[in-house]
Design an enzyme around this catalytic site. Structure first.
Site, PDB file in Angstrom:
ATOM      1  N   GLY A  30       0.827  -1.207   0.000  1.00 44.47           N
ATOM      2  CA  GLY A  30       0.000   0.000   0.000  1.00 44.47           C
ATOM      3  C   GLY A  30       0.855   1.248   0.000  1.00 44.47           C
ATOM      4  CB  SER A  57       0.634   4.154  -4.563  1.00 44.33           C
ATOM      5  OG  SER A  57      -0.682   3.941  -4.096  1.00 44.33           O
ATOM      6  NE  ARG A  58      -4.155   6.220  -3.089  1.00 43.38           N
ATOM      7  CZ  ARG A  58      -5.450   6.149  -2.818  1.00 43.38           C
ATOM      8  NH1 ARG A  58      -6.196   7.228  -2.878  1.00 43.38           N
ATOM      9  NH2 ARG A  58      -6.011   5.012  -2.476  1.00 43.38           N
ATOM     10  CB  VAL A  96      -1.877  -7.480   0.578  1.00 43.00           C
ATOM     11  CG1 VAL A  96      -0.782  -6.551   0.096  1.00 43.00           C
ATOM     12  CG2 VAL A  96      -3.027  -6.708   1.227  1.00 43.00           C
ATOM     13  CG  ASN A 146       0.914   1.409   4.822  1.00 42.29           C
ATOM     14  OD1 ASN A 146       0.586   2.056   5.816  1.00 42.29           O
ATOM     15  ND2 ASN A 146       0.541   1.759   3.596  1.00 42.29           N
ATOM     16  CE1 TYR A 178      -8.012  -0.222   9.393  1.00 37.02           C
ATOM     17  CE2 TYR A 178      -8.217   1.109  11.382  1.00 37.02           C
ATOM     18  CZ  TYR A 178      -7.528   0.770  10.231  1.00 37.02           C
ATOM     19  OH  TYR A 178      -6.356   1.416   9.923  1.00 37.02           O
ATOM     20  CB  ALA A 233     -11.834  -7.598  14.510  1.00 42.95           C
ATOM     21  CE  LYS A 292      -4.888  -1.694  10.253  1.00 43.98           C
ATOM     22  NZ  LYS A 292      -3.741  -1.931   9.336  1.00 43.98           N
ATOM     23  CB  ILE A 346      -2.231   9.920  10.353  1.00 38.96           C
ATOM     24  CG1 ILE A 346      -1.672   9.185  11.582  1.00 38.96           C
ATOM     25  CG2 ILE A 346      -1.099  10.465   9.478  1.00 38.96           C
ATOM     26  CD1 ILE A 346      -0.815  10.014  12.519  1.00 38.96           C
TER      27      ILE A 346
END
Length: 243
Positions: A8, A10-11, A61, A89, A154, A156, A158, A187
């Protein structure tokens, strides 16, 4: 040639990590992306201005066979290359209250973060163990530490990555391969672009959202030899919101 593989990349945070690893540690970058070729090409151009190589690998992925084939084919084409650093990432969110979370929203978030960690890490780890050096850095989240309403899927994914980080670190430490996690709070990125920053920053002691470059600086340290006695750790970077 020594490479850092960033999924991940590219951005957003992933892009900042690629640039920092190239700038600080002079790693050649193996940049994985899923669909946005234009963004990946732009990031590649930026990285190569620093005098290192940047190879693009397009795969999802969450897809085990595609991940393995892409990385294995790259290895065959680059027999002298060695992936010393892996940054897991890639991740997606599909937020909503748990009672309304459908199967697709659950599976896709779990598959990208958690199964993505498995698919990519297992493909590169044997080489790290053979060469008795490596850095695995998992980008997790504040949500995986404290939970976040509207993000049960999310949180769960992480949270599971955090536990996997701690377990894998214990398995492979004797081979001088470290495994750590970085847990960002809010962020500035595409993922937080629709959040109410004015309201949320009142909860943050530093009264602002973080920048991708601040996360990238921490990842760069963990990817360096300076961090050689740190493994199995989850390091929060969240302006004091939760630690």
């Amino acid at each position: 040639m020594k490479y850092a593989l960033v999924t991940g990349g590219s951005r957003g945070i992933g892009k900042a990590i690629c640039i920092q690893l190239a700038s600080d540690l002079k790693y050649n970058i193996l940049l994985n992306y899923h669909s946005n070729t234009e963004a990946a090409e732009a990031t590649k151009t930026e990285i190569e201005k620093m005098g290192v190589n940047c190879d693009l690998l397009r795969f999802d992925v969450a897809d085990h066979d595609s991940t393995q084939n892409s990385i294995d084919n790259w290895k065959k084409d680059n027999p002298e290359a060695k992936v010393e650093v892996l940054v897991n990432n890639a991740g997606i969110t599909k937020d909503g209250l748990f009672i309304w979370t459908n199967q697709e929203a659950w599976d896709s978030v779990i598959n990208t973060s958690l199964n993505g960690f498995y698919n990519v890490t297992q493909t590169v780890l044997k080489d790290m163990l053979r060469s008795r050096y490596g850095r695995v850095i998992n980008i997790v989240s504040l949500s995986g530490l404290k939970g976040n309403p509207g993000q049960v899927n999310y949180s769960a994914a992480k949270g599971a990555m955090i536990s996997a980080t701690k377990a894998l670190a214990q398995e492979i430490g004797k081979r001088k391969v470290t495994v750590n996690a970085v847990a960002p709070g809010f962020i500035n990125s595409d993922m937080t672009s629709e959040f109410d920053e004015n309201e949320l920053k009142q909860l943050i002691p530093l009264k602002r959202f973080g920048d991708p470059e601040e996360v990238a600086n921490l990842v760069s340290f963990l990817a360096s030899e300076k961090s050689s006695y740190i493994t199995g750790e989850v390091i929060s970077i969240n302006g004091g919101l939760y630690s």
